[in-house]
Write a protein that holds these residues in place. Structure first.
Motif, PDB file in Angstrom:
ATOM      1  N   SER A 137      -3.486   4.467   1.922  1.00 35.74           N
ATOM      2  CA  SER A 137      -4.845   3.962   2.154  1.00 35.74           C
ATOM      3  C   SER A 137      -5.619   4.824   3.148  1.00 35.74           C
ATOM      4  O   SER A 137      -6.846   4.871   3.114  1.00 35.74           O
ATOM      5  CB  SER A 137      -4.792   2.513   2.660  1.00 35.74           C
ATOM      6  OG  SER A 137      -4.172   2.446   3.945  1.00 35.74           O
ATOM      7  N   ASP A 169      -7.763   7.445   1.385  1.00 33.36           N
ATOM      8  CA  ASP A 169      -8.793   6.965   0.468  1.00 33.36           C
ATOM      9  C   ASP A 169     -10.153   7.086   1.152  1.00 33.36           C
ATOM     10  O   ASP A 169     -10.455   6.373   2.105  1.00 33.36           O
ATOM     11  CB  ASP A 169      -8.502   5.506   0.101  1.00 33.36           C
ATOM     12  CG  ASP A 169      -9.539   4.918  -0.849  1.00 33.36           C
ATOM     13  OD1 ASP A 169     -10.486   5.646  -1.235  1.00 33.36           O
ATOM     14  OD2 ASP A 169      -9.415   3.725  -1.189  1.00 33.36           O
ATOM     15  N   LYS A 170     -10.970   8.019   0.684  1.00 33.40           N
ATOM     16  CA  LYS A 170     -12.250   8.290   1.339  1.00 33.40           C
ATOM     17  C   LYS A 170     -13.208   7.101   1.268  1.00 33.40           C
ATOM     18  O   LYS A 170     -14.161   7.006   2.052  1.00 33.40           O
ATOM     19  CB  LYS A 170     -12.899   9.536   0.732  1.00 33.40           C
ATOM     20  CG  LYS A 170     -12.102  10.813   0.972  1.00 33.40           C
ATOM     21  CD  LYS A 170     -12.863  12.034   0.522  1.00 33.40           C
ATOM     22  CE  LYS A 170     -12.038  13.302   0.703  1.00 33.40           C
ATOM     23  NZ  LYS A 170     -11.648  13.516   2.108  1.00 33.40           N
ATOM     24  N   ALA A 171     -12.976   6.186   0.327  1.00 39.05           N
ATOM     25  CA  ALA A 171     -13.832   5.002   0.218  1.00 39.05           C
ATOM     26  C   ALA A 171     -13.416   3.907   1.192  1.00 39.05           C
ATOM     27  O   ALA A 171     -14.152   2.937   1.390  1.00 39.05           O
ATOM     28  CB  ALA A 171     -13.786   4.463  -1.212  1.00 39.05           C
ATOM     29  N   ASN A 172     -12.273   4.064   1.823  1.00 41.12           N
ATOM     30  CA  ASN A 172     -11.765   3.053   2.751  1.00 41.12           C
ATOM     31  C   ASN A 172     -12.457   3.196   4.101  1.00 41.12           C
ATOM     32  O   ASN A 172     -12.337   4.218   4.772  1.00 41.12           O
ATOM     33  CB  ASN A 172     -10.245   3.222   2.903  1.00 41.12           C
ATOM     34  CG  ASN A 172      -9.605   2.089   3.675  1.00 41.12           C
ATOM     35  OD1 ASN A 172     -10.279   1.328   4.371  1.00 41.12           O
ATOM     36  ND2 ASN A 172      -8.295   1.973   3.564  1.00 41.12           N
ATOM     37  N   ARG A 173     -13.185   2.186   4.528  1.00 39.33           N
ATOM     38  CA  ARG A 173     -13.929   2.223   5.778  1.00 39.33           C
ATOM     39  C   ARG A 173     -13.162   1.584   6.939  1.00 39.33           C
ATOM     40  O   ARG A 173     -13.697   1.445   8.045  1.00 39.33           O
ATOM     41  CB  ARG A 173     -15.277   1.503   5.615  1.00 39.33           C
ATOM     42  CG  ARG A 173     -16.091   1.956   4.414  1.00 39.33           C
ATOM     43  CD  ARG A 173     -16.474   3.418   4.514  1.00 39.33           C
ATOM     44  NE  ARG A 173     -17.442   3.648   5.575  1.00 39.33           N
ATOM     45  CZ  ARG A 173     -17.917   4.850   5.889  1.00 39.33           C
ATOM     46  NH1 ARG A 173     -17.486   5.932   5.225  1.00 39.33           N
ATOM     47  NH2 ARG A 173     -18.800   4.989   6.858  1.00 39.33           N
ATOM     48  N   SER A 174     -11.926   1.203   6.690  1.00 38.42           N
ATOM     49  CA  SER A 174     -11.130   0.569   7.735  1.00 38.42           C
ATOM     50  C   SER A 174     -10.882   1.541   8.894  1.00 38.42           C
ATOM     51  O   SER A 174     -10.863   2.759   8.713  1.00 38.42           O
ATOM     52  CB  SER A 174      -9.791   0.104   7.167  1.00 38.42           C
ATOM     53  OG  SER A 174      -8.978  -0.442   8.187  1.00 38.42           O
TER      54      SER A 174
END
Length: 223
Positions: A37, A40-45
């Motif tokens: 995770s 994952d470049k879309a993960n803003r966590s």
């Protein structure tokens, strides 16, 4: 055998930006491996699990890495020596020079600037390193009025905000592109492993991390 679920989770802080790409393989060799995770470049966590059940990562701004570790919210992390020198937290210990993220902190001014300012006793300087900047100029008998910026330092002289800047320099191309020249080198910088002093004394896992990173650094240096 202790129940893993009852073991407190260690938090390892890492910086966004320039150091991270070089830090990831060093971390992996020391046993700090983020899960999928993280990539994952879309993960803003801002918090990520690792391959260790007792270890998580937080990804924050470089200056915040030092703050989280100094105050014990994270037990260890990686940050540039510029950040360590700027804050000088008593609870922060930097036991390992990772020899990555090399750059330096420098003073720069517009090319062809008025040489009459060279003897000035007061200067206005744009920087995100006010403490390092003031100390540098104080040693030269100059009072530096620091204008705190978090970015876009290079345009400050052109817009009349400050006559000089103090910022990180790697290749120098950004300075050149903005019509600036380096006039003084303040500090050579590399990334360091940092740990919270109290955590190092009380949690053997923190000491084990220090030894793992130290062994990797020594192996790379010997290669």
């Amino acid at each position: 055998m202790p129940d893993p679920s009852s073991t407190p989770t260690l938090t390892f802080a890492i910086p966004k930006g320039r150091i991270l790409e070089e830090a990831l393989p060093v971390m992996a060799r020391a046993g700090v491996v983020p899960d999928a995770s993280f990539h994952d470049k879309a993960n803003r966590s801002l918090t990520f699990p690792t391959t260790r059940e007792d270890l998580r990562l937080i990804r924050v701004r470089a200056f915040d890495v030092a703050t989280f570790v100094a105050h014990g919210a994270a037990q260890a992390g990686i940050v540039g020596s510029d950040v360590i020198e700027e804050f000088d937290y008593a609870e922060l210990y930097a036991p390992v020079d990772l020899a990555i993220g090399r750059c330096h902190l420098a003073v720069a001014e517009p090319a062809g600037a008025d040489s009459a300012q060279s003897g000035a006793s007061h200067l206005r300087v744009a920087t995100k390193y006010p403490n390092l900047t003031r100390r540098h100029f104080e040693r030269r008998g100059i009072q530096a009025e620091c204008v705190k910026l978090n970015g876009a330092m290079e345009i400050a002289p052109a817009l009349g905000l400050a006559g000089r800047i103090v910022d990180l320099v790697s290749t120098g191309q950004t300075l050149k592109d903005n019509g600036l020249v380096e006039t003084a080198r303040i500090l050579d910088i590399t990334a360091r492993l940092i740990v919270n002093r109290a955590a190092l004394k009380t949690d053997p896992r923190v000491g084990a991390l220090v030894e793992a990173f130290r062994a990797d650094a020594a192996e790379r240096k010997a290669a």
